[in-house]
Write an enzyme that holds these catalytic residues in place. Structure first.
Site, short mmCIF file in Angstrom:
data_model
loop_
_atom_site.label_atom_id
_atom_site.label_comp_id
_atom_site.label_asym_id
_atom_site.label_seq_id
_atom_site.Cartn_x
_atom_site.Cartn_y
_atom_site.Cartn_z
N LYS A 83 0.76 -1.14 0.04
CA LYS A 83 0.06 0.00 -0.08
C LYS A 83 0.70 1.19 0.23
O LYS A 83 1.55 1.54 0.71
CB LYS A 83 -0.80 0.26 1.18
CG LYS A 83 -2.32 -0.35 1.00
CD LYS A 83 -2.97 -0.37 2.53
CE LYS A 83 -4.09 0.25 2.61
NZ LYS A 83 -5.15 -0.10 3.90
C1 E4P Z 1 -8.35 0.49 4.20
O1 E4P Z 1 -7.68 0.10 3.41
C2 E4P Z 1 -8.41 1.82 4.85
O2 E4P Z 1 -7.05 1.96 5.58
C3 E4P Z 1 -9.62 1.90 5.95
O3 E4P Z 1 -10.78 1.15 5.13
C4 E4P Z 1 -9.71 3.39 6.38
O4 E4P Z 1 -10.79 3.08 7.27
P1 E4P Z 1 -11.21 4.48 8.45
O5 E4P Z 1 -11.42 5.73 7.66
O6 E4P Z 1 -12.35 3.72 9.06
O7 E4P Z 1 -10.02 4.52 9.26
#
Ligand code: E4P
Length: 215
Positions: A83
């Site tokens: 990522k």
């Molecule tokens: C996933 O890849 C993201 O990091 C995650 O869905 C972020 O979610 P949040 O906005 O609830 O922290």
């Protein structure tokens, strides 16, 4: 639509995987930090539980360092997807990692132009954060529809991974919008099963069966 679990908690991943409908896992630095354990060991364990894409995020903010970190993460297991954040250095790193055949999930996407950049860089998937957009009175789902249309217009292979999901209706709308993957916290995954009429209906079937002494 693929279902991913948005967590670094191994117990939750075990539970969700037991239903046979879990396709992958996404983690982020906040979720990993919450678990308070070795990142590498955690990823190895997750990869043993789920045979699907497991996203692991770099924490560097400079392209060369991101590439180095990305290569190390990708070396942990063939299912690791690296990522990278959607900043200019993250797009540089994505182009390099993608050219090496490493799958990249470009994260922290909040606009269609950002999604275009990720696709052009060869990202395996883009993660638009719909809940965080809704939190600031924007329409997160509208962004999903825009990205799905744009990617279709140009036949980009980058997958749309709907992230920052807050409730089951987000899952439904993502599916209607043509999102390829929806990643969700464990409590949202659990809520997908629930309907009061299912519980009422099952109770009646079993009560009727028992009342007549059926075997
Ligand atoms: C996933 O890849 C993201 O990091 C995650 O869905 C972020 O979610 P949040 O906005 O609830 O922290």
């Amino acid at each position: 639509m693929k279902f991913f679990l948005d967590t670094a908690n191994v117990k939750e991943i075990y539970e969700a995987a037991s239903f046979g409908v879990l396709d992958g896992v996404t983690t982020n630095p906040s979720l990993v930090a919450k678990e308070g354990r070795s990142f590498k060991e955690m990823l190895q364990e997750i990869c043993k539980i789920v045979d699907g894409p497991i996203s692991a995020e770099v924490v560097s903010v400079e392209a060369d360092a991101m590439v180095k970190e990305g290569r190390e993460l990708a070396n942990i297991h063939k299912n690791i997807v690296v990522k990278c954040p959607l900043i200019p250095e993250g797009i540089k790193a994505t182009s390099k990692l993608a050219a090496e055949g490493i799958r990249v999930n470009v994260t922290l996407c909040f606009s269609p132009t950002q999604a275009l950049l990720a696709a052009k860089a060869g990202a395996w998937c883009i993660s638009p954060f719909i809940g965080r957009l809704d939190d600031v009175s924007s329409d997160g789902m509208a962004l999903i529809r825009q990205i799905v249309t744009i990617y279709k217009n140009y036949d980009y292979k980058t997958l749309v991974l709907v992230a920052s999901v807050r409730h089951p209706q987000h899952v439904v709308e993502s599916a209607l919008a043509g999102g390829h993957i929806c990643t969700m916290p464990y409590n949202i995954f659990q809520s997908l099963f629930k309907h009061p009429l299912t519980d009422v209906g099952l109770k009646k079937f079993l009560d009727d069966w028992k009342a007549k002494g059926q075997q």
